[in-house]
Design an enzyme around this catalytic site. Structure first.
Site, PDB file in Angstrom:
ATOM      1  N   LYS A  27       0.800  -1.119   0.005  1.00 22.72           N
ATOM      2  CA  LYS A  27      -0.001  -0.142  -0.067  1.00 22.72           C
ATOM      3  C   LYS A  27       1.009   1.253  -0.182  1.00 22.72           C
ATOM      4  O   LYS A  27       1.677   1.193   0.831  1.00 22.72           O
ATOM      5  CB  LYS A  27      -0.845  -0.191   1.108  1.00 22.72           C
ATOM      6  CG  LYS A  27      -1.895   1.199   1.158  1.00 22.72           C
ATOM      7  CD  LYS A  27      -2.596   1.513   2.574  1.00 22.72           C
ATOM      8  CE  LYS A  27      -1.957   2.590   3.332  1.00 22.72           C
ATOM      9  NZ  LYS A  27      -1.806   4.096   2.732  1.00 22.72           N
ATOM     10  N   GLY A  53       6.922   4.277   8.696  1.00 24.57           N
ATOM     11  CA  GLY A  53       5.981   5.468   8.956  1.00 24.57           C
ATOM     12  C   GLY A  53       6.453   5.860  10.257  1.00 24.57           C
ATOM     13  O   GLY A  53       7.339   5.433  10.809  1.00 24.57           O
ATOM     14  N   SER A  54       5.129   6.496  10.902  1.00 21.96           N
ATOM     15  CA  SER A  54       5.607   7.241  12.265  1.00 21.96           C
ATOM     16  C   SER A  54       5.455   6.132  13.388  1.00 21.96           C
ATOM     17  O   SER A  54       4.869   4.972  13.082  1.00 21.96           O
ATOM     18  CB  SER A  54       4.206   8.205  12.533  1.00 21.96           C
ATOM     19  OG  SER A  54       3.106   7.325  12.235  1.00 21.96           O
ATOM     20  N   THR A  55       5.874   6.434  14.357  1.00 22.08           N
ATOM     21  CA  THR A  55       5.957   5.192  15.829  1.00 22.08           C
ATOM     22  C   THR A  55       4.544   5.102  15.905  1.00 22.08           C
ATOM     23  O   THR A  55       4.355   4.280  16.288  1.00 22.08           O
ATOM     24  CB  THR A  55       6.924   6.278  16.814  1.00 22.08           C
ATOM     25  OG1 THR A  55       8.191   6.132  16.141  1.00 22.08           O
ATOM     26  CG2 THR A  55       6.943   5.271  17.844  1.00 22.08           C
ATOM     27  N   GLY A  62       3.197   2.474  13.496  1.00 28.93           N
ATOM     28  CA  GLY A  62       3.694   1.384  13.861  1.00 28.93           C
ATOM     29  C   GLY A  62       3.293   0.725  15.068  1.00 28.93           C
ATOM     30  O   GLY A  62       3.196  -0.630  14.827  1.00 28.93           O
ATOM     31  N   GLU A 101       9.884   0.235  10.465  1.00 25.33           N
ATOM     32  CA  GLU A 101      10.846   1.413  10.246  1.00 25.33           C
ATOM     33  C   GLU A 101      10.093   2.722  10.775  1.00 25.33           C
ATOM     34  O   GLU A 101       9.400   3.289  10.036  1.00 25.33           O
ATOM     35  CB  GLU A 101      11.428   1.408   8.808  1.00 25.33           C
ATOM     36  CG  GLU A 101      12.122   0.301   8.250  1.00 25.33           C
ATOM     37  CD  GLU A 101      13.619   0.296   8.883  1.00 25.33           C
ATOM     38  OE1 GLU A 101      14.138   1.310   9.122  1.00 25.33           O
ATOM     39  OE2 GLU A 101      14.079  -0.958   9.101  1.00 25.33           O
ATOM     40  N   CYS A 153      13.475  10.737   7.707  1.00 27.10           N
ATOM     41  CA  CYS A 153      13.142   9.981   9.355  1.00 27.10           C
ATOM     42  C   CYS A 153      14.823  10.139   9.843  1.00 27.10           C
ATOM     43  O   CYS A 153      14.879  10.233  11.126  1.00 27.10           O
ATOM     44  CB  CYS A 153      12.914   8.419   9.040  1.00 27.10           C
ATOM     45  SG  CYS A 153      14.004   7.573   7.738  1.00 27.10           S
ATOM     46  N   GLU A 187       8.445  14.684  16.799  1.00 28.15           N
ATOM     47  CA  GLU A 187       9.397  14.520  15.586  1.00 28.15           C
ATOM     48  C   GLU A 187       8.826  15.635  14.837  1.00 28.15           C
ATOM     49  O   GLU A 187       7.740  15.527  14.290  1.00 28.15           O
ATOM     50  CB  GLU A 187       9.247  13.254  14.799  1.00 28.15           C
ATOM     51  CG  GLU A 187      10.280  12.860  13.649  1.00 28.15           C
ATOM     52  CD  GLU A 187       9.891  11.909  13.016  1.00 28.15           C
ATOM     53  OE1 GLU A 187       8.765  11.315  12.864  1.00 28.15           O
ATOM     54  OE2 GLU A 187      10.756  11.329  11.924  1.00 28.15           O
TER      55      GLU A 187
HETATM   56  P1  NAD Z   1       2.208   7.673   8.990  1.00 28.72           P
HETATM   57  O1  NAD Z   1       2.539   6.897   9.815  1.00 28.72           O
HETATM   58  O2  NAD Z   1       1.043   8.486   9.065  1.00 28.72           O
HETATM   59  O3  NAD Z   1       1.724   6.905   7.617  1.00 28.72           O
HETATM   60  C1  NAD Z   1       2.578   5.828   7.046  1.00 28.72           C
HETATM   61  C2  NAD Z   1       1.860   4.756   6.227  1.00 28.72           C
HETATM   62  O4  NAD Z   1       0.931   4.184   7.049  1.00 28.72           O
HETATM   63  C3  NAD Z   1       0.896   5.412   5.122  1.00 28.72           C
HETATM   64  O5  NAD Z   1       0.881   4.695   4.073  1.00 28.72           O
HETATM   65  C4  NAD Z   1      -0.360   5.396   5.951  1.00 28.72           C
HETATM   66  O6  NAD Z   1      -1.746   5.353   5.180  1.00 28.72           O
HETATM   67  C5  NAD Z   1      -0.412   4.361   6.804  1.00 28.72           C
HETATM   68  N1  NAD Z   1      -1.095   4.352   8.009  1.00 28.72           N
HETATM   69  C6  NAD Z   1      -1.739   5.223   8.506  1.00 28.72           C
HETATM   70  N2  NAD Z   1      -2.693   4.625   9.615  1.00 28.72           N
HETATM   71  C7  NAD Z   1      -2.646   3.518   9.552  1.00 28.72           C
HETATM   72  C8  NAD Z   1      -3.029   2.423  10.323  1.00 28.72           C
HETATM   73  N3  NAD Z   1      -3.748   2.483  11.271  1.00 28.72           N
HETATM   74  N4  NAD Z   1      -3.007   1.213  10.077  1.00 28.72           N
HETATM   75  C9  NAD Z   1      -1.949   0.728   9.157  1.00 28.72           C
HETATM   76  N5  NAD Z   1      -1.527   1.812   8.280  1.00 28.72           N
HETATM   77  C10 NAD Z   1      -1.628   3.007   8.411  1.00 28.72           C
HETATM   78  O7  NAD Z   1       3.838   8.308   8.415  1.00 28.72           O
HETATM   79  P2  NAD Z   1       3.762   9.602   7.264  1.00 28.72           P
HETATM   80  O8  NAD Z   1       3.233  10.798   7.847  1.00 28.72           O
HETATM   81  O9  NAD Z   1       3.356   9.054   5.795  1.00 28.72           O
HETATM   82  O10 NAD Z   1       5.433   9.230   7.173  1.00 28.72           O
HETATM   83  C11 NAD Z   1       6.164  10.266   7.986  1.00 28.72           C
HETATM   84  C12 NAD Z   1       6.803   9.267   9.084  1.00 28.72           C
HETATM   85  O11 NAD Z   1       7.465   8.105   8.747  1.00 28.72           O
HETATM   86  C13 NAD Z   1       7.833   9.856   9.983  1.00 28.72           C
HETATM   87  O12 NAD Z   1       7.506   9.802  11.362  1.00 28.72           O
HETATM   88  C14 NAD Z   1       9.205   9.461   9.455  1.00 28.72           C
HETATM   89  O13 NAD Z   1      10.318   9.591  10.370  1.00 28.72           O
HETATM   90  C15 NAD Z   1       8.951   8.034   9.183  1.00 28.72           C
HETATM   91  N6  NAD Z   1       9.822   7.402   8.350  1.00 28.72           N
HETATM   92  C16 NAD Z   1      10.565   6.309   8.856  1.00 28.72           C
HETATM   93  C17 NAD Z   1      11.718   5.819   7.881  1.00 28.72           C
HETATM   94  C18 NAD Z   1      12.526   5.079   8.477  1.00 28.72           C
HETATM   95  O14 NAD Z   1      13.045   4.050   7.635  1.00 28.72           O
HETATM   96  N7  NAD Z   1      12.861   4.698   9.723  1.00 28.72           N
HETATM   97  C19 NAD Z   1      11.594   6.348   6.583  1.00 28.72           C
HETATM   98  C20 NAD Z   1      10.758   7.250   6.180  1.00 28.72           C
HETATM   99  C21 NAD Z   1       9.850   7.712   7.000  1.00 28.72           C
END
Ligand code: NAD
Length: 467
Positions: free
Chosen positions: A204, A257-259, A262, A280, A314, A365
């Site tokens: 996704k 994505g975000s903690t 996650g 991640e 990130c 963050e």
């Molecule tokens: P986010 O967590 O809001 O979204 C990430 C993904 O998760 C999106 O595809 C979103 O649709 C999906 N998502 C949202 N709610 C969900 C749920 N309840 N269940 C399953 N999936 C869900 O993050 P974002 O704002 O898109 O990205 C920014 C974040 O990503 C920052 O915190 C950044 O540090 C992190 N990030 C980490 C890395 C790494 O390698 N550690 C790399 C890039 C980004």
């Protein structure tokens, strides 16, 4: 990203674009907008669509099909059938590797089109996408394509009248969820090791940036990846993402994505079928500058660490610790440097910052171009303060003293530490977090191993072992 811009303090990037004569027309048209399931582009079962926006103008680029739980079920069914009965996990690693190399070739052949789509959908500067995101994605695919025929287990001598061996098998159907800040790079970081191992995938994209994933779904068909092996869904987190996380027929979930999210993904995996999980997540990474390091070089490194990709990374080195003796000079010089930053239309040559999200300055963050500059005196103090965060993704230390560098690198609780550099990377370097920055590793051999199950096979020997 697509939310209405209201607060003046948050609109500076946008205003500069407008003052510059309006946005440049994106040199690309969108061809793929439907869901990619079982090798075909299809409408969603519900017929639902959602819009994706040009972050420069907040105008709609196009509408894409929106996956709901029924579409996730169809994609998982296709991936399950392709894994349980299809040719992909059963073909030789050499053949899989050949197809994946072809995938990387095709990605580079379509570099201009893909880069333009990525810039249009995400606001990332076009130069950066052409020089960085696309070639790096191809490199990641090539790195794992090279592993496809080198996956093997061990022979175990055992004691007594038995011998054993381990088989490294693909883990199965993989659910993958990615964020918007590096849409293409995240797509290839996720699918490459999974496909090389012989897994099948339901991925996704982020709802803000669905377009390059769909384009690359089309390329996967061109290179001969069989139907059902790679399924690409556009959709929202609370619906599509949540359904993937709790799906009973998915064997592993890989999330970036975000903690905060996650944690939800892990909970869903735990409450459903206890699928394997890698996460991640976010960071709040320290960059430590000792007073023996060249100050101008420190400015270069610190500037890049905090501001690359508009700070929406990130790994951003957003907490810069500067030793007190050079603190004032550092602050003066970094301000001058930041003022030279070229902000504008990401399609324009030389632009370093495109449009940005609303700033999340009030949150843990920030995920934006903000650098905190903190003064410290001693090594002990900076190690303690550097570690004082819930995150542990990456860190950096700048010093000419090898003993100081080694001491700090070993003392910081982070998954990657750079000495006298920041962001240097290649597909063989594992990335992942300590503490609340994640679970598991992506990239490198560790990244490959996370898509493998290890089976131990034990067999009796007819006669006592010779030795
Ligand atoms: P986010 O967590 O809001 O979204 C990430 C993904 O998760 C999106 O595809 C979103 O649709 C999906 N998502 C949202 N709610 C969900 C749920 N309840 N269940 C399953 N999936 C869900 O993050 P974002 O704002 O898109 O990205 C920014 C974040 O990503 C920052 O915190 C950044 O540090 C992190 N990030 C980490 C890395 C790494 O390698 N550690 C790399 C890039 C980004």
């Amino acid at each position: 990203m697509a939310s209405p811009i209201s607060d003046d303090s948050e609109t500076w990037a946008w205003k500069l674009v407008m003052e510059d004569g309006g946005p440049i027309k994106a040199p690309v048209t969108v061809k793929y907008t439907k869901l990619f399931i079982n090798g075909e582009f299809v409408d969603s079962v519900s017929g639902k669509t959602f819009e994706t926006f040009d972050p420069r103008t907040e105008e709609t680029i196009t509408s894409v099909s929106e996956a709901t739980s029924e579409d996730v079920d169809l994609a998982v069914k296709a991936a399950r059938a392709a894994f349980d009965h299809g040719p992909w996990p059963r073909m030789s690693g050499q053949e899989r590797g050949r197809i994946l190399h072809k995938y990387a070739d095709l990605l580079l052949q379509h570099l201009d089109e893909i880069a333009a789509l990525e810039t249009w959908d995400s606001g990332k500067p076009l130069d950066m996408v052409k020089m960085g995101d696309v070639p790096t994605s191809a490199n990641i695919m090539r790195y794992y394509a090279g592993y496809a025929d080198k996956i093997h287990g061990l022979t175990l001598k055992m004691s007594g009248q038995y011998q054993g061996y381990t088989l490294h098998e693909p883990i199965g159907v993989c659910g993958q969820i990615i964020p918007w800040n590096y849409p293409l790079l995240m797509f290839f970081s996720k699918i490459s090791p999974a496909l090389a191992c012989g897994c099948t995938v339901v991925i996704k994209s982020a709802e803000q940036t669905p377009l390059t994933a769909l384009y690359c779904a089309h390329l996967s068909r061109e290179v001969g990846i069989p139907p059902g092996v790679l399924n690409v869904l556009s959709g929202f987190g609370e619906t599509t993402g949540a359904t993937i996380s709790k799906h009973m027929d998915i064997d592993k979930i890989a999330f970036t994505g975000s903690t905060e999210v996650g944690r939800l993904v892990m909970e869903a995996a735990g409450r459903s079928n206890l699928k394997d999980v890698t996460l991640e997540l976010g960071g709040k990474s320290p960059l430590i500058i000792m007073d023996d390091f060249d100050i101008d070089e420190a400015i270069n490194i610190a500037h890049r660490a905090a501001y690359v990709n508009m700070g929406q990374i990130c790994m951003a080195g957003s907490r810069v610790f500067v030793q007190e003796t050079v603190y004032d000079e550092f602050v003066k010089k970094i301000i001058k440097r930041v003022q030279k930053q070229v902000v504008g239309d990401p399609f324009k040559e030389g632009v370093q910052h495109g449009p940005q999200d609303n700033m999340r300055i009030a949150q843990e963050e920030i995920f934006g171009p903000i650098m905190s500059i903190l003064k410290f005196k001693t090594i002990e103090e900076v190690i303690e303060r550097g570690n004082k965060t819930i995150y542990g993704l990456v860190a950096g230390v700048l010093t000419n003293n090898i003993n100081t560098a080694n001491r700090i690198a070993r003392s910081l609780r982070a998954g990657r530490v750079w000495i006298n550099s920041f962001y240097a990377s290649s597909p063989d370097c594992p990335l992942g977090g300590y503490k609340m920055s994640g679970i598991g590793r992506e990239l490198g051999l560790k990244g490959l191993e996370s898509y493998l199950q290890v089976k131990c096979v034990i067999t009796p020997l007819q006669e006592s072992p010779w030795l």
